[in-house]
Enzyme design. Structure first.
Site, PDB file in Angstrom:
ATOM      1  CD1 TRP A 190       0.948  -0.204   3.229  1.00  0.00           C
ATOM      2  CD2 TRP A 190      -0.439   1.197   3.455  1.00  0.00           C
ATOM      3  NE1 TRP A 190       1.504   0.073   4.358  1.00  0.00           N
ATOM      4  CE2 TRP A 190       0.595   1.183   4.581  1.00  0.00           C
ATOM      5  CE3 TRP A 190      -1.382   2.275   3.542  1.00  0.00           C
ATOM      6  CZ2 TRP A 190       0.548   1.975   5.738  1.00  0.00           C
ATOM      7  CZ3 TRP A 190      -1.333   2.992   4.859  1.00  0.00           C
ATOM      8  CH2 TRP A 190      -0.581   2.837   5.725  1.00  0.00           C
ATOM      9  CG  ASP A 191       5.063   0.792   1.506  1.00  0.00           C
ATOM     10  OD1 ASP A 191       3.811   0.184   1.893  1.00  0.00           O
ATOM     11  OD2 ASP A 191       6.040   0.698   1.702  1.00  0.00           O
TER      12      ASP A 191
ATOM     13  CD  GLU B 295       2.825  -4.233   9.236  1.00  0.00           C
ATOM     14  OE1 GLU B 295       3.757  -4.467   9.550  1.00  0.00           O
ATOM     15  OE2 GLU B 295       2.345  -4.209   8.020  1.00  0.00           O
TER      16      GLU B 295
ATOM     17  CE  LYS C 207       6.435  -2.198  11.647  1.00  0.00           C
ATOM     18  NZ  LYS C 207       5.988  -3.225  10.564  1.00  0.00           N
ATOM     19  CD  GLN C 208       2.681   1.028   9.816  1.00  0.00           C
ATOM     20  OE1 GLN C 208       3.107  -0.077  10.389  1.00  0.00           O
ATOM     21  NE2 GLN C 208       2.834   1.476   8.685  1.00  0.00           N
TER      22      GLN C 208
HETATM   23  C1  BGC Z   1       5.039  -1.490   7.611  1.00  0.00           C
HETATM   24  C2  BGC Z   1       4.055  -1.457   6.419  1.00  0.00           C
HETATM   25  C3  BGC Z   1       4.729  -1.146   5.040  1.00  0.00           C
HETATM   26  C4  BGC Z   1       5.893  -2.341   4.965  1.00  0.00           C
HETATM   27  C5  BGC Z   1       6.667  -2.035   3.582  1.00  0.00           C
HETATM   28  C6  BGC Z   1       6.209  -2.140   7.514  1.00  0.00           C
HETATM   29  O1  BGC Z   1       7.305  -2.112   8.098  1.00  0.00           O
HETATM   30  O2  BGC Z   1       4.655  -1.537   8.840  1.00  0.00           O
HETATM   31  O3  BGC Z   1       3.165  -0.455   6.548  1.00  0.00           O
HETATM   32  O4  BGC Z   1       3.801  -1.697   4.289  1.00  0.00           O
HETATM   33  O5  BGC Z   1       6.765  -2.005   6.061  1.00  0.00           O
HETATM   34  O6  BGC Z   1       6.964  -0.910   3.585  1.00  0.00           O
END
Ligand code: BGC
Length: 757
Positions: free
Chosen positions: A351-352, A478, A590-591
């Site tokens: 999804w990035d 996550e 985490k984000q």
């Molecule tokens: C993040 C995800 C991301 C992935 C790839 C993970 O560490 O939590 O949101 O899509 O990295 O960049």
């Protein structure tokens, strides 16, 4: 610091592993890490890599305990044939930066010319002195071409010089079983099927083990002075040895390498030869010129100038340049989480792309944005198959991580369960439409994606006592998994369904034929549209009255808050030091999750809620994911936290150049790179693409004297210049557009708008 250059000098010639990523050269099709042509000393770790976007092999996934519809195979970006080898010998001594004396050393990436150069002044252990200049380039105009050039000047010596130029097909991928962010096994994916000489070109053809994709590397050497070489051939390698006689003249070897593969070229071997012939006849000077012109046009749209902060300016330009280096330009490819700079996340698309990278392309390079969106349309079929596998009657479940559309995530709680990717993709088609007004593209591609993703929400959710709920999903964060009513997911699902309804009605009158044929093909009816409308209107968006914030999900706020005070710095990122279940039991992020939802969909959320939400979630966010800081910067700008906006921005701008996450060796953090651009455009400038206008709310960070950038909106070119007194917008459009700047509305076609800061 030199404008448009990224420089590594003798003094910062450390972290070679990291700099392999930083100095990668790529063009969206092909990427080569910044390895030294002659190699290291055997002690330095290295990932010597060359990648073709979306060129993958299939590897089995081994589960201790499997379950229904777990993916049983995975796709993996393949490290392909290595053509980087160039070894130099003077007399009996080999050139190496780990022997003799390095009098001077400089390596740089020239982002205006699209070239990488390494310039070395070296004295061998026996006192032979050389100046060597290596140049390399992945061409933006002939995507298959990776050209290398080496120039050798003999200083105070006239000895015989030997250059050995190699091609190696015996290649393996990098693995590390201790880090979930890189592959843990299946290193050997590529097998050579042919090595040989064709029409004065060297050619190696190799095939992947399971996907049975073929790649050909075709190389031609041009020498000055012109001499004949000796061929050394094995089953997997081709080497040419050129011995230049004693003398004083400058020696030069240009190595034209062309990569072709069966995903894009019907006959890679033949195609490779043809492309080599055409680039050689063009000549190196012309190839460099074309690269420069391509980049001139790119920077005219993509440059952001910051006055008053050179290191940040450098970071910002570098990040934008890397976005261009990584973007796939055909329907098979997209932007991998690490671009083409390394093997982290195995070349998968996430999804990035939609949430962090496409905003830049939509506003600066809409044609490339279209290409990225086309890719999602290409894999819609796979997403529909996946939805069925997951138990749904209809709809499309886009894979969390993939290359060709199949789910490649073996850990479903933080993979397949992130259904929000469907909403992210739909959201981005809508943003593209709002920014460009390109309705024809929506009629042809976007509407179908938005209808199918809307269907998925109906399949996943259910009406309960007057509200529509979505259970058992994972949001962007996550560190929290499989929850009911993740606010982010629900809010995007609502938006997705609202737009499905809108486009259904709109296209019925604007594109009746395309509309009828699509509805017929996917059996979409008025009844289904009414259900979308109801579910959207009744979507449950969890809210906590006491805190005045949207809850991340139904259970989030009732969990224990993570003990940050007693967590040593060394234990971050938490994912490498705690079992997922332990993390899931806590309030720890985490984000950005709810805060990200507030950025994407702000209408209907009061500024008090935005602020309380920011205050609450920021305290419990680790930013262990590189996708976090940019969003916290943008939202800090939105709510007026200027210092925070700036410090989060700093974190994003030089994340890879300064290796602040410690894993740049595995590749660059592409989402964060898009995030840096967003932090300026969406953050400091407050750009939002609304249904009927473009909104701007510019501020000037205290540390800057000004900044300037351009963007395209509804075929208008807009240049934004912010200085200490005012914001100046220069607009050049084909028809009038509506802009809202600091709350004031302007209808303008061509001209300037000036607003006091
Ligand atoms: C993040 C995800 C991301 C992935 C790839 C993970 O560490 O939590 O949101 O899509 O990295 O960049």
């Amino acid at each position: 610091m030199k404008t448009g250059w990224i420089i590594e000098d003798q003094g910062n010639r450390k972290g070679l592993w990291v700099n392999e990523s930083i100095f990668n050269v790529a063009n969206g099709y092909l990427g080569v890490r910044g390895n030294y042509e002659e190699g290291y000393d055997g002690k330095e770790p290295t990932i010597r890599g060359t990648y073709i976007n979306a060129f993958y092999d299939i590897t089995p996934i081994q589960y201790g305990e499997s379950a229904y519809a777990f993916p049983d195979t995975q796709q993996k970006l393949v490290n392909v044939i290595d053509v980087q080898d160039l070894h130099i010998r003077i007399g009996e001594e080999s050139f190496s930066l780990f022997a003799g004396q390095v009098v001077s050393y400089r390596r740089w990436l020239n982002m205006k010319e699209g070239k990488y150069v390494r310039l070395v002044h070296w004295i061998s252990p026996q006192g032979k002195e050389l100046e060597i200049e290596f140049t390399r380039m992945a061409s933006f105009t002939t995507l298959e071409l990776f050209v290398m050039d080496v120039k050798i000047t003999r200083i105070n010596c006239d000895d015989e010089v030997t250059i050995t130029s190699g091609m190696n097909g015996d290649i393996s991928n990098y693995t590390n079983s201790n880090d979930p962010r890189v592959a843990s096994d299946h290193a050997k994916l590529l097998h050579v099927v042919h090595t040989g000489v064709q029409d004065t070109c060297l050619q190696i053809v190799a095939e992947t083990s399971r996907s049975r994709l073929r790649v050909a590397a075709t190389t031609f050497h041009e020498l000055t002075p012109c001499i004949e070489g000796r061929l050394i051939q094995t089953d997997t390698n081709l080497t040419k040895e050129y011995v230049f006689p004693k003398g004083k003249e400058v020696l030069r070897l240009t190595k034209y390498n062309v990569f072709t593969d069966t995903r894009r070229h019907e006959q890679p071997e033949l195609c490779g030869l043809e492309i080599v012939k055409s680039v050689v006849s063009k000549g190196i000077k012309q190839i460099w010129k074309e690269q420069e012109l391509y980049l001139e046009a790119f920077w005219a749209m993509a440059n952001i100038e910051i006055q008053g902060d050179a290191p940040l300016q450098e970071g910002l330009r570098y990040n934008v340049y890397q976005l261009l280096q990584s973007v796939g330009k055909d329907k098979y490819s997209n932007i991998a989480a690490k671009g083409l700079s390394g093997e982290g996340y195995e070349g998968h698309y996430f999804w990035d792309t939609e949430i962090y990278i496409l905003p830049f392309f939509i506003l600066c390079q809409p044609e490339l944005a279209k290409q990225l969106l086309r890719y999602r349309y290409t894999i819609l079929g796979e997403a529909k198959i996946r939805a069925k596998e997951l138990g749904h009657r209809k709809g499309a479940a886009y894979a969390w991580r993939t290359i060709t559309g199949q789910e490649c995530s073996a850990y479903f709680p933080a993979g397949t369960a992130q259904f929000h990717i469907n909403g992210d993709i739909a959201y981005t088609y809508i943003q593209y439409y709002l920014a460009t007004g390109d309705e024809a593209f929506i009629a042809e591609f976007g509407a179908e994606v938005v209808f199918e993703t809307a269907r998925t929400w109906i399949e996943l959710g259910h009406f309960d006592d007057g509200v529509f709920k979505i259970d058992a999903v994972t949001g962007p964060d996550e560190y929290t998994a499989i929850v009911n009513n993740n606010y982010y997911t629900n809010v995007l699902a609502k938006y997705n369904m609202e737009w499905a309804v809108k486009w259904y009605r709109q296209l019925k009158s604007t594109h009746p034929e395309a509309w009828a044929s699509l509805c017929n093909r996917i059996e979409l009816t008025d009844e289904e549209i009414i259900i979308f409308e109801q579910a959207a209107a009744q979507m449950y968006l969890p809210f906590n009255d006491k805190l005045g914030i949207h809850e991340q999900d139904d259970s989030f706020l009732s969990k224990k808050v993570w003990d940050f005070e007693n967590t040593p710095r060394a234990n971050y990122p938490l994912l490498l030091n705690y079992h997922p279940l332990f993390i899931y039991r806590h309030q720890v992020l985490k984000q950005a999750d709810t805060v990200l939802a507030h950025f994407l969909i702000e209408d209907g959320v009061s500024s008090d809620v935005l602020k309380s939400s920011y205050d609450y979630y920021e305290k419990i966010t680790t930013h262990d994911s590189s996708l976090s800081s940019a969003i916290y910067s943008i939202m800090a700008s939105k709510i007026g936290y200027a210092d925070k906006a700036y410090s989060y921005f700093i974190e994003t701008a030089r994340m890879d150049l300064d290796n602040t996450h410690g894993n740049t060796k595995d590749g660059l953090h592409m989402a964060n790179m898009g995030g840096t651009w967003m932090a300026v455009v969406y953050g400091f400038t407050g750009v939002r693409i609304k249904e009927d206008q473009l909104v701007l709310n510019p501020v000037l960070p205290k540390a800057w004297e000004g900044y300037k950038f351009s963007m395209q909106y509804r075929q208008a070119q807009i240049t934004v210049e912010v200085n200490t007194n005012e914001t100046v917008l220069m607009v050049d459009a084909v028809k009038p557009i509506v802009l809202e700047v600091k709350g004031k509305r302007f209808k303008i076609q061509t001209g300037k708008i000036r607003i006091a800061i």
